[in-house]
Design an enzyme around this catalytic site. Structure first.
Site, PDB file in Angstrom:
ATOM      1  N   ARG A 178       0.838  -1.195   0.000  1.00 27.06           N
ATOM      2  CA  ARG A 178       0.000   0.000   0.000  1.00 27.06           C
ATOM      3  C   ARG A 178       0.874   1.246   0.000  1.00 27.06           C
ATOM      4  NH1 ARG A 178      -3.463  -2.652  -1.639  1.00 27.06           N
ATOM      5  NH2 ARG A 178      -5.483  -3.173  -0.717  1.00 27.06           N
ATOM      6  N   HIS A 212      -1.012   0.303  -9.813  1.00 29.51           N
ATOM      7  CA  HIS A 212      -1.717  -0.641  -8.929  1.00 29.51           C
ATOM      8  C   HIS A 212      -2.260  -1.833  -9.734  1.00 29.51           C
ATOM      9  CE1 HIS A 212      -3.915  -0.926  -4.814  1.00 29.51           C
ATOM     10  NE2 HIS A 212      -3.716  -2.135  -5.327  1.00 29.51           N
TER      11      HIS A 212
HETATM   12  P1  NAP Z   1      -1.856 -11.416   4.902  1.00 32.05           P
HETATM   13  O1  NAP Z   1      -2.056 -12.824   4.461  1.00 32.05           O
HETATM   14  O2  NAP Z   1      -2.781 -10.862   5.918  1.00 32.05           O
HETATM   15  O3  NAP Z   1      -0.345 -11.328   5.417  1.00 32.05           O
HETATM   16  C1  NAP Z   1       0.130 -10.207   6.104  1.00 32.05           C
HETATM   17  C2  NAP Z   1       1.532 -10.515   6.612  1.00 32.05           C
HETATM   18  O4  NAP Z   1       2.056  -9.323   7.222  1.00 32.05           O
HETATM   19  C3  NAP Z   1       1.543 -11.605   7.699  1.00 32.05           C
HETATM   20  O5  NAP Z   1       2.682 -12.412   7.546  1.00 32.05           O
HETATM   21  C4  NAP Z   1       1.670 -10.789   8.991  1.00 32.05           C
HETATM   22  O6  NAP Z   1       2.329 -11.451  10.058  1.00 32.05           O
HETATM   23  C5  NAP Z   1       2.534  -9.645   8.530  1.00 32.05           C
HETATM   24  N1  NAP Z   1       2.404  -8.493   9.430  1.00 32.05           N
HETATM   25  C6  NAP Z   1       1.291  -7.838   9.801  1.00 32.05           C
HETATM   26  N2  NAP Z   1       1.603  -6.855  10.677  1.00 32.05           N
HETATM   27  C7  NAP Z   1       2.933  -6.904  10.840  1.00 32.05           C
HETATM   28  C8  NAP Z   1       3.854  -6.149  11.614  1.00 32.05           C
HETATM   29  N3  NAP Z   1       3.454  -5.143  12.405  1.00 32.05           N
HETATM   30  N4  NAP Z   1       5.154  -6.492  11.566  1.00 32.05           N
HETATM   31  C9  NAP Z   1       5.574  -7.534  10.795  1.00 32.05           C
HETATM   32  N5  NAP Z   1       4.755  -8.284  10.038  1.00 32.05           N
HETATM   33  C10 NAP Z   1       3.443  -7.956  10.061  1.00 32.05           C
HETATM   34  O7  NAP Z   1      -1.910 -10.431   3.663  1.00 32.05           O
HETATM   35  P2  NAP Z   1      -1.670 -10.774   2.120  1.00 32.05           P
HETATM   36  O8  NAP Z   1      -2.860 -11.445   1.546  1.00 32.05           O
HETATM   37  O9  NAP Z   1      -0.360 -11.437   1.988  1.00 32.05           O
HETATM   38  O10 NAP Z   1      -1.624  -9.313   1.472  1.00 32.05           O
HETATM   39  C11 NAP Z   1      -0.680  -8.350   1.884  1.00 32.05           C
HETATM   40  C12 NAP Z   1      -1.050  -6.979   1.324  1.00 32.05           C
HETATM   41  O11 NAP Z   1      -0.781  -6.922  -0.070  1.00 32.05           O
HETATM   42  C13 NAP Z   1      -2.529  -6.631   1.394  1.00 32.05           C
HETATM   43  O12 NAP Z   1      -2.865  -6.153   2.687  1.00 32.05           O
HETATM   44  C14 NAP Z   1      -2.661  -5.547   0.335  1.00 32.05           C
HETATM   45  O13 NAP Z   1      -2.474  -4.276   0.924  1.00 32.05           O
HETATM   46  C15 NAP Z   1      -1.510  -5.825  -0.623  1.00 32.05           C
HETATM   47  N6  NAP Z   1      -1.964  -6.185  -1.990  1.00 32.05           N
HETATM   48  C16 NAP Z   1      -1.559  -5.434  -3.044  1.00 32.05           C
HETATM   49  C17 NAP Z   1      -1.933  -5.778  -4.332  1.00 32.05           C
HETATM   50  C18 NAP Z   1      -1.470  -5.000  -5.535  1.00 32.05           C
HETATM   51  O14 NAP Z   1      -1.931  -5.239  -6.653  1.00 32.05           O
HETATM   52  N7  NAP Z   1      -0.538  -4.089  -5.387  1.00 32.05           N
HETATM   53  C19 NAP Z   1      -2.722  -6.917  -4.557  1.00 32.05           C
HETATM   54  C20 NAP Z   1      -3.112  -7.666  -3.462  1.00 32.05           C
HETATM   55  C21 NAP Z   1      -2.721  -7.297  -2.167  1.00 32.05           C
HETATM   56  P3  NAP Z   1       1.702 -12.763  10.745  1.00 32.05           P
HETATM   57  O15 NAP Z   1       1.819 -13.830   9.690  1.00 32.05           O
HETATM   58  O16 NAP Z   1       2.577 -13.001  11.897  1.00 32.05           O
HETATM   59  O17 NAP Z   1       0.276 -12.426  11.073  1.00 32.05           O
HETATM   60  C1  GLV Z   2      -5.204  -5.068  -4.162  1.00 33.90           C
HETATM   61  O1  GLV Z   2      -4.589  -4.085  -3.902  1.00 33.90           O
HETATM   62  C2  GLV Z   2      -5.738  -5.962  -3.182  1.00 33.90           C
HETATM   63  O2  GLV Z   2      -5.654  -5.656  -1.986  1.00 33.90           O
HETATM   64  O3  GLV Z   2      -6.277  -7.009  -3.586  1.00 33.90           O
END
Ligand code: NAP
Ligand code: GLV
Length: 311
Positions: free
Chosen positions: A226, A274
């Site tokens: 983000r 994005h």
């Molecule tokens: P997720 O499964 O919820 O994973 C989040 C990870 O971050 C987990 O490993 C969590 O740790 C860690 N985390 C959270 N707070 C933390 C902190 N304070 N310090 C260290 N680690 C921390 O999320 P995801 O599905 O992988 O997605 C991640 C992000 O990608 C989304 O929130 C979104 O903003 C972004 N995204 C972007 C796009 C794009 O097109 N650019 C597309 C999709 C998603 P734990 O495992 O210990 O809980």
């Molecule tokens: C894209 O940014 C998503 O969070 O899926």
């Protein structure tokens, strides 16, 4: 109306609602799909599917709301929305195609950097033959969840030296996993840092001078999580001073990135709009319908968000 069928409201500003409406309308689980904004009676809506941002006043039109889902992986637009009562479950999209596409984008970013593709392109325009060398890279992934965990494991499978950092400890084959108070230790050897954290009060503005200074000179940043993770002025300072060598940015504090924004003209920054990984309605609809079935059956929903943790 069949008592088991539910009404759904789709509220999406950035994406077109049509593919979602079309896919959901075909399901025998769904009575009617409404699209915001609408003057229709929404009192029988039980599920609200949102891609951000959501207008004020939506939820007060939904007296029988039972479930809110993000249409993407991120939920920062929902966990901070005070319209959504505390007791309404929020879910998000976890989808193998979304995960694959994010990993592929990150691999592209790492490899373009590793193989000096910008320099080769410039050399081509000058008909200049220069066999620039390359080295194996140490790549670190901030956030080892659905996306970060897959990205780290895949990069390790490709032969990169990979480490990762998460809130709670993780074990991933061939990935050095750090957690808790080990951020500095994680950052110091990296050639490339990929950010795949969710935005929470703890991670907002985490990509700042203090963090960059813990990385070695010449490191490269990929931010695909983000825009609110990044302190933009700190990145520009780190690039200007040569502390960071470049950045690939897919997400921004303001989207679309304003035409006058300095990132557009900063030669060390690559901007994409994005698109690192975009939810495909075809596959995400399967998950939404599985959860619709669970809602109707009174079962626990899949991919629930922990509203206290903020992700
Ligand atoms: P997720 O499964 O919820 O994973 C989040 C990870 O971050 C987990 O490993 C969590 O740790 C860690 N985390 C959270 N707070 C933390 C902190 N304070 N310090 C260290 N680690 C921390 O999320 P995801 O599905 O992988 O997605 C991640 C992000 O990608 C989304 O929130 C979104 O903003 C972004 N995204 C972007 C796009 C794009 O097109 N650019 C597309 C999709 C998603 P734990 O495992 O210990 O809980
Ligand atoms: C894209 O940014 C998503 O969070 O899926």
């Amino acid at each position: 109306m069949d008592q088991q069928k539910i009404d759904i409201l789709i509220c999406t500003k950035v994406w077109q609602p049509e593919p979602w409406v079309e896919g959901l309308s075909k399901s025998p689980l769904i009575n009617k799909v409404h699209v915001w904004p609408t003057e229709e009676d929404l009192s029988s809506v039980k599920a609200l599917f949102v891609w951000k941002p959501m207008d004020e006043g939506v939820v007060e039109r939904l007296p029988n709301l039972q479930w809110v889902s993000s249409l993407g992986a991120g939920v920062d637009h929902l966990v901070n929305d005070s319209q959504i009562p505390e007791d309404i479950p929020i879910t998000r999209i976890v989808d193998p195609f979304l995960t694959r596409d994010m990993t592929n984008y990150c691999i592209m970013g790492v490899m373009m950097y590793q193989r000096s593709m910008d320099q080769h392109k410039m050399n081509q325009s000058n008909a200049h033959w220069d066999r620039i060398g390359y080295k194996n890279l140490k790549v670190g992934v901030l956030g080892l969840g659905e996306l970060g965990g897959h990205c780290a494991a895949t990069l390790a499978g490709l032969g990169f030296e990979v480490s990762g950092f998460s809130r709670t400890p993780k074990t991933i084959e061939n990935v050095d996993c750090y957690a808790g108070d080990q951020l500095a230790e994680f950052l110091s050897p990296l050639d490339v840092l990929i950010n795949l954290l969710p935005v929470t009060p703890q991670t907002e503005s985490i990509l700042d001078t203090k963090l960059f200074d813990q990385m070695k000179r010449g490191a490269y940043l990929i931010n695909v999580a983000r825009g609110n993770h990044l302190v933009e002025a700190d990145l520009i300072d780190s690039l200007d001073s040569g502390h960071l060598s470049g950045a690939l940015l897919d997400v921004f504090r303001e989207e679309p990135l304003p035409s006058e924004h300095p990132f557009w003209n900063q030669p060390k920054i690559k901007v994409t709009p994005h698109v690192a990984s975009v939810t495909s309605p075809d596959s995400a609809l399967k998950l939404l319908l599985k959860n619709t079935e669970k809602l109707i059956e009174g079962e626990e929903l899949l991919n629930l968000v922990n509203r206290d943790a903020g992700y």
